[in-house]
Design a protein around this motif. Structure first.
Motif, short mmCIF file in Angstrom:
data_model
loop_
_atom_site.label_atom_id
_atom_site.label_comp_id
_atom_site.label_asym_id
_atom_site.label_seq_id
_atom_site.Cartn_x
_atom_site.Cartn_y
_atom_site.Cartn_z
N LEU A 154 0.48 -0.88 -6.86
CA LEU A 154 1.52 -0.36 -5.97
C LEU A 154 2.80 -0.09 -6.76
CD1 LEU A 154 1.05 -2.59 -2.80
CD2 LEU A 154 1.09 -0.10 -2.80
N LYS A 155 3.13 -1.03 -7.63
CA LYS A 155 4.35 -0.89 -8.43
C LYS A 155 4.24 0.32 -9.36
CE LYS A 155 7.26 -3.76 -11.10
NZ LYS A 155 7.07 -4.61 -12.26
N GLY B 203 -5.14 9.18 -3.62
CA GLY B 203 -5.60 7.85 -4.01
C GLY B 203 -5.30 6.85 -2.91
N ILE B 204 -6.31 6.10 -2.50
CA ILE B 204 -6.12 5.10 -1.44
C ILE B 204 -6.34 3.70 -2.03
CG2 ILE B 204 -6.89 4.27 0.83
CD1 ILE B 204 -8.08 7.09 1.30
N LEU B 205 -5.35 2.86 -1.88
CA LEU B 205 -5.49 1.47 -2.31
C LEU B 205 -6.21 0.69 -1.22
CD1 LEU B 205 -1.86 1.37 -3.56
CD2 LEU B 205 -3.75 0.65 -5.02
N GLY B 206 -7.38 0.18 -1.54
CA GLY B 206 -8.16 -0.57 -0.55
C GLY B 206 -9.33 0.23 -0.05
N GLY B 207 -10.46 -0.44 0.12
CA GLY B 207 -11.70 0.26 0.48
C GLY B 207 -12.24 -0.09 1.85
N GLY B 208 -11.40 -0.64 2.71
CA GLY B 208 -11.87 -1.08 4.03
C GLY B 208 -12.02 0.06 5.01
N GLN B 209 -12.16 -0.32 6.29
CA GLN B 209 -12.44 0.68 7.33
C GLN B 209 -11.30 1.65 7.54
OE1 GLN B 209 -12.29 -2.60 7.88
NE2 GLN B 209 -11.04 -3.08 9.68
N ILE C 11 -0.44 8.69 -3.75
CA ILE C 11 -1.08 7.39 -3.58
C ILE C 11 -0.65 6.81 -2.23
CG2 ILE C 11 -1.28 5.01 -4.44
CD1 ILE C 11 -2.44 6.85 -6.44
N THR C 12 -1.61 6.32 -1.48
CA THR C 12 -1.28 5.62 -0.25
C THR C 12 -2.13 4.36 -0.20
OG1 THR C 12 -0.87 5.91 2.12
CG2 THR C 12 -2.92 6.85 1.25
N PHE C 13 -2.06 3.62 0.88
CA PHE C 13 -2.81 2.36 0.94
C PHE C 13 -3.30 2.12 2.35
CE2 PHE C 13 1.75 1.84 0.87
CZ PHE C 13 2.02 1.16 2.06
N GLU C 14 -4.38 1.39 2.42
CA GLU C 14 -4.92 1.07 3.74
C GLU C 14 -4.77 -0.41 4.00
OE1 GLU C 14 -8.91 0.29 4.52
OE2 GLU C 14 -8.42 -1.21 3.01
N GLU D 243 6.50 3.69 -9.33
CA GLU D 243 7.22 4.18 -10.51
C GLU D 243 6.85 5.63 -10.84
OE1 GLU D 243 6.16 1.22 -13.34
OE2 GLU D 243 7.56 -0.26 -12.47
N SER D 244 5.60 5.97 -10.57
CA SER D 244 5.15 7.34 -10.85
C SER D 244 5.69 8.32 -9.82
CB SER D 244 3.62 7.39 -10.84
OG SER D 244 3.15 7.28 -9.51
N GLY D 245 6.32 7.80 -8.75
CA GLY D 245 6.86 8.68 -7.70
C GLY D 245 5.81 9.19 -6.74
N LYS D 246 4.60 8.63 -6.82
CA LYS D 246 3.50 9.16 -6.00
C LYS D 246 3.24 8.35 -4.73
CE LYS D 246 1.00 11.00 -10.02
NZ LYS D 246 -0.18 10.83 -10.90
N LEU D 247 3.87 7.20 -4.61
CA LEU D 247 3.51 6.29 -3.52
C LEU D 247 4.15 6.68 -2.19
CD1 LEU D 247 1.96 3.62 -2.92
CD2 LEU D 247 4.15 2.44 -3.18
N LEU D 248 3.32 6.82 -1.16
CA LEU D 248 3.78 7.07 0.21
C LEU D 248 2.87 6.33 1.17
CD1 LEU D 248 4.60 10.91 0.21
CD2 LEU D 248 6.24 9.02 0.37
#
Lengths: 365, 365
Positions: free
Chosen positions: A80-81, A12-18, A68-71, A85-90
């Motif tokens: 993000l929070k 899962g990617i937070l954000g839909g940019g380039q 889950i990551t983010f761009e 909490e789900s332990g998936k964020l990197l």
């Protein structure tokens, strides 16, 4: 994990940019599924994702993903929070939190003895102007603490304090920094995995204008920059790709800021290296081996900012990445052009040539 | 065309395999739309295309596209014909027609004085065996004229003629060729545009087994191979990327066959060159400038054939491209791994290492 195919994670990617768009293009070479959380269904990453969730669907988005990551780190606080909490964020939330409030990032550097320009934290605009006067003799930089990127919320003041009196109205924390008369700006792209393995691409020389990266090129061999980035990533127990921007002045390295994600100054790795910063990030967050970061050739990148007039001739000099954003806007990053050359001079010449071709009337930022 | 964005073509690709998949991944950097004609909706290129048409919909597919190309030349006869009539097909049908019947390809070489192993055309299997005896003393290669690729329909005969008596039943044209005891096999990837501009990557050394490419690496500097490929592309007035496979024996170059499309031995260009064979093909068929073909670094590729056991350790040595095909089958091309190195020896060592990792019990083809 024996085979790289034993695990087929949904990312899962937070954000839909380039940045997300390139992460997916690079990641299609692995058996991954990509979800994106983004409001605009026509955003670059949404157009090529397996599914694009709207921000309200963030719980389903997180629950459906394995990692889950983010761009982009400046939005989606709830998501993000929830992902943390789900332990998936990197990378983990600790890195994002430093970016949410610039003063925290600066204090972190100080606390961990990481070199950064001299600064003070002001409680509001009034205090910021006072500090500027008393500590920096009215020459310095005032930065709003919240939400700054691409030069937004930064004020470079050279005695012309009267122009900035509007800052007195701002009732929020600010950072007041010395003005660094740097020789040049540089940055490094590093990656770190869960086991603490660390890799670094060679740093690059960067050219920014009005807070936006215009072009960069390298390699610029400077071990000190790599050492500083390594220490920063270790102090954060960071997992993923990170960009660290520095000022170089009289051989001294000062961290300007870091980005807890893939970074504009690492786009050259798509062509200048075997493994790009995007693939490196995906390898790190899915717990695979990090890859080679050696540079195949001196290389560089020119950002396409606010124009869609890209003469065909540029194709002679470089490789175009056009993000196909929905509209052209001033200062907007619409694409970039990667170049390679036999040496830095040749790379720089190609950059200059491309600059003339896409900005025949000069940059308008 | 002033700006590369003045034209946003819809590109139709016949075939949904990995070659189309990589064409789309590379082409996403341009403002292109991609349609694919393919029976299997889960085929690699279909999964990432903007729309996947079934073969029966070929007229709508062609009518909806601005340019039609193909990633596989042995199917879709009606669609190819319809595309050619519409004036949209690139490369043109003349190249495909040579591949439909191997004897036409061989006669074309002879007619245009292009070097190729000595051969005769037989009307059927009976005559083929007769020619093999009378002209080649029962040592040679009999190839079915229709539909051969990846070693299918080819018979290497070394006096053991009795094993091949079943060929007498075949009532179709065959090619009977001398057996070339080559020093090694090689190939070159070239591209040519409508104006006749020609570019070539450096040739590579190839290793085939049972007619399937296992690995290749380069650069192998041999101007004669490039010259031969150039002449072939000019005689065909070819537009697009082409692969030309040759035998090298005592310094002499003999064309084995050509492929009127992107080619397995050009996959290394995704990483070894700034502009890949896939982007080069798209540039050629959309009438843009061809790009740089210089090699950034000695590089190579290993095919992943019939296995999905890819130890994580290979990520240390190379870059994995996994095509995510629906099932694993013997001899099936499921992915490939690109490697780079400081010199050919280092590249070859990495290839050997990867071969050991993915085929611990040897190749099973």
């Amino acid at each position: 994990m024996f085979s790289i195919l034993d695990w087929k994670p949904k990312i899962g990617i937070l954000g839909g940019g380039q940045l997300g768009w390139m992460m997916i293009l690079e990641g299609r070479k692995f058996p991954f599924t990509f979800y994106v959380l983004e409001n605009d269904k026509n955003a670059p990453a949404c157009r090529i994702a397996d599914r694009c969730f709207s921000p309200q669907e963030y719980k389903e988005f997180v629950d459906s993903s394995d990692v889950i990551t983010f761009e982009f780190e400046h939005v989606y606080e709830e998501a993000l929070k929830y992902a943390q909490e789900s332990g998936k964020l990197l990378p983990r939330l600790n890195s994002v939190e430093l970016k949410r409030e610039r003063y925290k990032e600066k204090l972190f550097y100080k606390q961990h003895n990481l070199p950064t320009p001299r600064f003070f934290v002001a409680e509001d605009g009034e205090e910021a102007l006072k500090i500027l006067r008393e500590e920096f003799n009215n020459i310095g930089v005032i930065k709003e603490s919240k939400g700054g990127y691409d030069g937004k919320g930064q004020y470079f003041i050279f005695n012309d304090v009267e122009k900035y009196q509007f800052l007195r109205e701002k009732k929020e924390k600010m950072v007041v920094e010395e003005y660094v008369n740097f020789d040049f700006e540089a940055s490094v792209i590093i990656a770190r995995d869960k086991k603490g393995n660390f890799v670094s691409y060679p740093p690059t020389y960067n050219y920014n204008e009005k807070g936006i990266l215009v072009y960069n090129y390298g390699p610029y061999f400077n071990q000190e920059i790599i050492n500083v980035a390594k220490r920063l990533s270790e102090e954060l127990d960071y997992v993923g790709t990170m960009g660290v921007e520095v000022f170089v002045t009289n051989g001294q390295v000062l961290i300007n800021e870091f980005a807890p994600r893939v970074h504009n100054t690492g786009h050259y790795t798509l062509d200048g290296a075997l493994i790009s910063q995007f693939e490196q990030h995906l390898r790190a967050i899915t717990n695979m081996e990090l890859g080679q970061t050696t540079i195949l050739s001196p290389s560089g990148m020119v950002n396409i900012l606010g124009t869609d007039k890209i003469p065909v001739e540029v194709l002679k000099y470089g490789k175009v990445y056009w993000y196909s954003k929905s509209e052209v806007r001033k200062r907007r990053k619409l694409g970039h052009i990667n170049v390679i050359g036999n040496n830095l001079e040749e790379v720089k010449q190609k950059i200059d040539k491309i600059m003339q071709l896409i900005y025949p009337n000069g940059l308008d930022l």
